[in-house]
Enzyme design. Structure first.
Site, short mmCIF file in Angstrom:
data_model
loop_
_atom_site.label_atom_id
_atom_site.label_comp_id
_atom_site.label_asym_id
_atom_site.label_seq_id
_atom_site.Cartn_x
_atom_site.Cartn_y
_atom_site.Cartn_z
N ASP A 139 0.68 7.81 31.80
CA ASP A 139 1.60 6.74 32.19
C ASP A 139 2.50 7.28 33.30
O ASP A 139 3.63 7.69 33.07
CB ASP A 139 2.41 6.32 30.96
N ASP A 192 3.25 -0.01 25.71
CA ASP A 192 3.48 1.43 25.66
C ASP A 192 4.61 1.71 24.68
O ASP A 192 5.67 1.08 24.75
CB ASP A 192 3.85 1.95 27.06
N GLN A 220 12.87 3.91 37.76
CA GLN A 220 13.08 3.56 36.35
C GLN A 220 14.56 3.62 35.98
O GLN A 220 15.09 2.73 35.31
CB GLN A 220 12.27 4.54 35.48
N LYS A 236 6.92 1.94 36.32
CA LYS A 236 5.73 2.25 35.52
C LYS A 236 4.49 1.49 35.97
O LYS A 236 3.37 1.94 35.76
CB LYS A 236 5.99 1.86 34.05
N ARG A 294 21.95 10.69 27.94
CA ARG A 294 23.15 10.29 27.19
C ARG A 294 23.79 11.52 26.55
O ARG A 294 23.95 11.59 25.32
CB ARG A 294 22.78 9.25 26.12
N THR A 334 4.95 9.30 25.57
CA THR A 334 4.80 10.71 25.89
C THR A 334 4.67 11.56 24.64
O THR A 334 5.46 11.42 23.70
CB THR A 334 6.03 11.19 26.68
N TYR A 378 6.82 4.81 22.18
CA TYR A 378 7.81 5.87 22.43
C TYR A 378 7.88 6.67 21.13
O TYR A 378 8.93 6.87 20.57
CB TYR A 378 9.13 5.15 22.73
N GLU A 395 -0.23 10.90 27.27
CA GLU A 395 -0.24 10.01 26.12
C GLU A 395 -1.66 9.83 25.59
O GLU A 395 -2.63 10.23 26.23
CB GLU A 395 0.32 8.62 26.51
N HIS A 418 10.20 13.87 22.33
CA HIS A 418 10.35 13.26 23.66
C HIS A 418 11.61 12.37 23.70
O HIS A 418 12.42 12.48 24.62
CB HIS A 418 9.11 12.43 23.99
#
Ligand code: MN
Length: 402
Positions: free
Chosen positions: A223, A115, A230, A243, A131, A334, A117, A191, A122
């Site tokens: 997903d 998977d 997580q 996941k 963060r 995503t 990213y 996704e 996203h």
């Protein structure tokens, strides 16, 4: 009745006006009827057509697409031409079933699953959520490589399969020690899954230029993600049990050969990727997705916004010499666009749960037991006719007693 008698009865198929499943689409799936052995089929309008009977080719009398996919790109193109010609003529009546009378199965025997990213929107949204102290919401590596992790191939399930709420460890900011129990922050990730048709031996990377000859097709993918599990487990090795409990795949794989009109340039890639990821014209796909939550569309993610291309993702995952196999699936990550109503995960849509949404008169942040999510999509096809991708549907059922 003998098979000779059966084969004489034929029918002509017509496609309803406005159907997303015309001759320009011809997705591949696997069906059974009344408990029969699963076999490969295509969908035309609202009927399912058995390919072994239609094309008199036993490669399709198989419970997955893998044997056909392994035959390679030229064969995929030949079959697509034959299929189109056969469907325009007299079709054996025994090959045709109404869509609502068949059971659709997972179309691919999934080999490995990765998977990615690949959506900048996203990744940036999650950076801002997790963060907030960092001036740049993206991690320093994000624009240099398509970030990914290895998921669990064996828990990819076909659309319509219930999803049991996972249990696991979590440790919230107010918890002194970790606690165990059903996830309280169960989410989706809308996704697109890319299905690898032909692989490579060990130590033989697939280049960006060759990637399309290895890519068989695409399928809608959810997903499912337990955000609380997580958040506690992912440092420093990435997602695991948050996941791996289930990922939902649509029953129809739309071949890359049906998506030529849907190819669009990716967003501008700056800084320029390293040479092994560089392409003269990296291409994405102009899919419009829709995410329904208990029957209400809450988001419309645009695939065309994805930063990394499918070819770059495949080149990246093999550049170290990792082999690829028929049936490998890699998902995009995503799909989120710049607008709030184009975010493909509820953690973004509700901003970590701080901004609840109304769904069918009820307030939601994350998924409740009994909730159902359906992902659909369409894309430009040949002759100005749009094509559809079926659906990735799943309903949350209560956690098992542990
Ligand atoms: Mn994901």
């Amino acid at each position: 009745m003998t098979s000779a008698t059966l084969s004489r009865a034929t029918t002509r198929l017509t496609v309803p006006e406005g159907s997303l499943y015309g001759l320009g689409n011809l997705p591949y799936g696997v069906y059974s009827v009344d408990g029969s052995e699963p076999r490969v089929a295509t969908r035309l309008g609202d009927v399912v057509v058995d390919l072994a009977l239609l094309l008199e080719d036993d490669i399709f009398a198989s419970p997955s697409l893998n044997a056909f996919m392994a035959q390679g790109h030229e064969r995929w193109a030949d079959v697509r031409s034959s299929l189109r010609a056969a469907l325009e003529g007299e079709v054996p009546a025994t090959a045709v079933h109404q869509l609502d009378e068949v059971r659709l199965h997972l179309p691919v025997e999934v080999a490995d699953y990765v998977d990615f990213y690949a959506s900048e929107h996203h990744a940036a949204n999650l950076g801002r959520l997790f963060r907030p102290q960092n001036p740049d919401p993206l991690t320093p590596n994000w624009k240099h490589l398509p970030i990914g992790y290895h998921g669990r191939a064996g828990t990819i399930v076909v659309s319509g399969t219930d999803v049991v709420r996972p249990s696991g460890q979590r440790k919230g900011p107010d918890d002194a020690t970790p606690v165990f129990g059903p996830s309280t922050r169960l989410d989706i990730e809308a996704e697109l899954a890319f299905v690898v048709g032909t692989g490579t031996p060990l130590s033989t990377p697939i280049t960006v230029e060759d990637a399309e000859r290895h890519l068989f097709g695409v399928a809608l993918f959810n997903d499912w993600s337990a955000r609380d599990l997580q958040a506690w487990e992912y440092v420093p090795l990435g997602p695991h049990l948050g996941k791996s409990f289930a990922s939902t795949m649509a029953p129809w794989v739309v071949p890359m050969l049906a998506l030529q009109e849907a190819k669009v340039p990716t967003p501008r890639q700056e800084p320029a990727p390293l040479p092994y990821l560089a392409a003269a014209e990296p291409w994405g796909l102009d899919l419009d997705l829709a995410v329904s939550w208990n029957g209400e569309v809450v988001s419309r993610p645009p695939y065309r916004e994805m930063y990394w291309s499918p070819a770059q993702m495949l080149a990246h995952q093999t550049v170290n010499g990792a082999s690829a196999r028929t049936g490998d699936v890699f998902a995009s990550g995503t799909i989120s666009g710049p607008a709030k109503d184009s975010r493909g995960a509820f953690i973004e849509l509700t901003w970590g749960g701080a901004e609840p949404v109304q769904v069918g008169g009820e307030v939601r942040t994350f998924l409740e037991d009994g909730d159902e999510v359906v992902i659909t999509a369409s894309a430009p096809g040949a002759d100005g006719v749009r094509i559809g991708f079926g659906e990735a549907r799943g309903r949350i059922v209560p956690a098992r007693q542990t």
